[in-house]
Design an enzyme around this catalytic site. Sequence first.
Site, PDB file in Angstrom:
ATOM      1  N   LYS A  79      12.455  -2.378  -8.378  1.00 42.21           N
ATOM      2  CA  LYS A  79      11.383  -2.218  -7.387  1.00 42.21           C
ATOM      3  C   LYS A  79      10.402  -2.816  -8.363  1.00 42.21           C
ATOM      4  CE  LYS A  79       9.890  -1.956  -3.573  1.00 42.21           C
ATOM      5  NZ  LYS A  79       9.467  -2.951  -2.304  1.00 42.21           N
TER       6      LYS A  79
ATOM      7  N   SER B  38      11.569  -5.519   1.861  1.00 35.97           N
ATOM      8  CA  SER B  38      10.604  -4.335   1.861  1.00 35.97           C
ATOM      9  C   SER B  38       9.758  -3.644   3.513  1.00 35.97           C
ATOM     10  CB  SER B  38       8.916  -4.142   0.815  1.00 35.97           C
ATOM     11  OG  SER B  38       8.946  -3.001   0.921  1.00 35.97           O
TER      12      SER B  38
END
Length: 481
Positions: free
Chosen positions: A110, A314
């Site tokens: 991430k 996401s």
Amino acid sequence: VVFAIKQAEDDPKIKGLVLDLNYFEGADLPALDFIGGAISHFKDAGKPVIAYADNYSQGQYYLASFADEIYLNSIGSVDIHGLSQENLYFKEMLDKLAVTPHIFRVGTYKSAVEPFLRNDMSAEAKANMQRWLGEMWNNYVLSVSENRKIKKDNVLPNAKQYLSDLKALKGNSTAYAQQRGLVTDVVTRLDLDKKLTALFGKGSDGKANLIELDDYLSQLPDRLEHYNILNKIAVVNVEGTIIDGESDEDNVGGDTIAKLLRQAYDDKKVKGVVLRVNSPGGSAFASEVIRQELTHLQQAGKPVVVSMGGMAASGGYWISSTADYIVADKNTITGSIGIFAVLPTFEKTIKKIGVTADGVKTSDLTLGLSFSPLSSPLNDVIQLEIEHGYDQFLTKVSEGRHLTKEQVDRIAQGQVWLGSEALERKLVDELGTLDTALGKAIELVNEKRAEKDKLDEGTFSVEWIVDEESSFLKKMLHGYK
């Protein structure tokens, strides 16, 4: 654009298609492939397609490659140079300003928070980006080489070969584009006008007999309106970063999309829904609000198919995860299954100029005005909430994709995948376009019906459900009337 090309394909008054790409600013590859597919069908109808520009950018040329003939100004060039991705990193600046960036995240890959923690890209993030960006570039080269029927090396030779060949031509990039087979010919603007006049005849103004896209669209039915009112497939577009509340000019609001989906839920004539997603994500809460409305549609017997555009990552993947079916383009950027939050505090910054913050609070869980450090309990609470959010994300994907949470976790951790890679990892069901998704939605509608009650595909119409108050596209198209 695709709507107009499809109409023109069967229009006896339209004898060909001209792509004037001089003012085209580019688009993501899935959007260009969607238009390119329409151009290919148009050519199959026996109608020529001509592309022209004074100079071609990489995006302009990709679209041009679908044409039968590509013309370049006699002093123009074709700028094909490859793909790149670059981020800014702020750690050193934050250190100098004494800003404390409190980072909460789950996921090795991430990388959205790395600019606050590092002065460069981590090895994991770089490897992830190098993989999908390299695959995307390979797709670009392969498509152009197939469209132009030239060798892949001719699309863009290695840098050493490129320089050597250009030197041999004394820096003449126009001649180099011809040599590599990228263009059909080089012409002046007058030469092009003469060629188009020879192909399509002379109009009342003495120039080539052409009709502008906007003028042609004004003669067509409004594509946002439905005509068959018996059976409808509703299309809802999620375009941009997902935010809490209502949509604004640059972002898509969870409440706005939820309202549109509720319209589809309430309309008995809507038999299924296609969610068109082109979003990098955003608010986890707003994403879940959207996903909940999609679940209600499914519970009401209305199948939901997701059509992914250039990006569905996401939060964009969160809202897609429990759909009945997911269609992506091979170049869709998707995945990035992970959660993060950034909360900077400035207690050290203000101290540099002789300012401090002090006061009273009734609990260590109280968040101040960013001029005091986070308490240890509050820090732990936020991290626990982020971890819970990640677990929820894994659970939703696991349920929607029929994978174990462990299987999802291995392909999650914030990793980004191209659509072709996502297909291999069962994050999507099929590679295709919006048309693919619409066809699948009709198929799923019929799967839920008895044999005697199945509906013919020709009895369906497509209705784009848009926010009437803020949709620029809706207002623009109605303006044509």
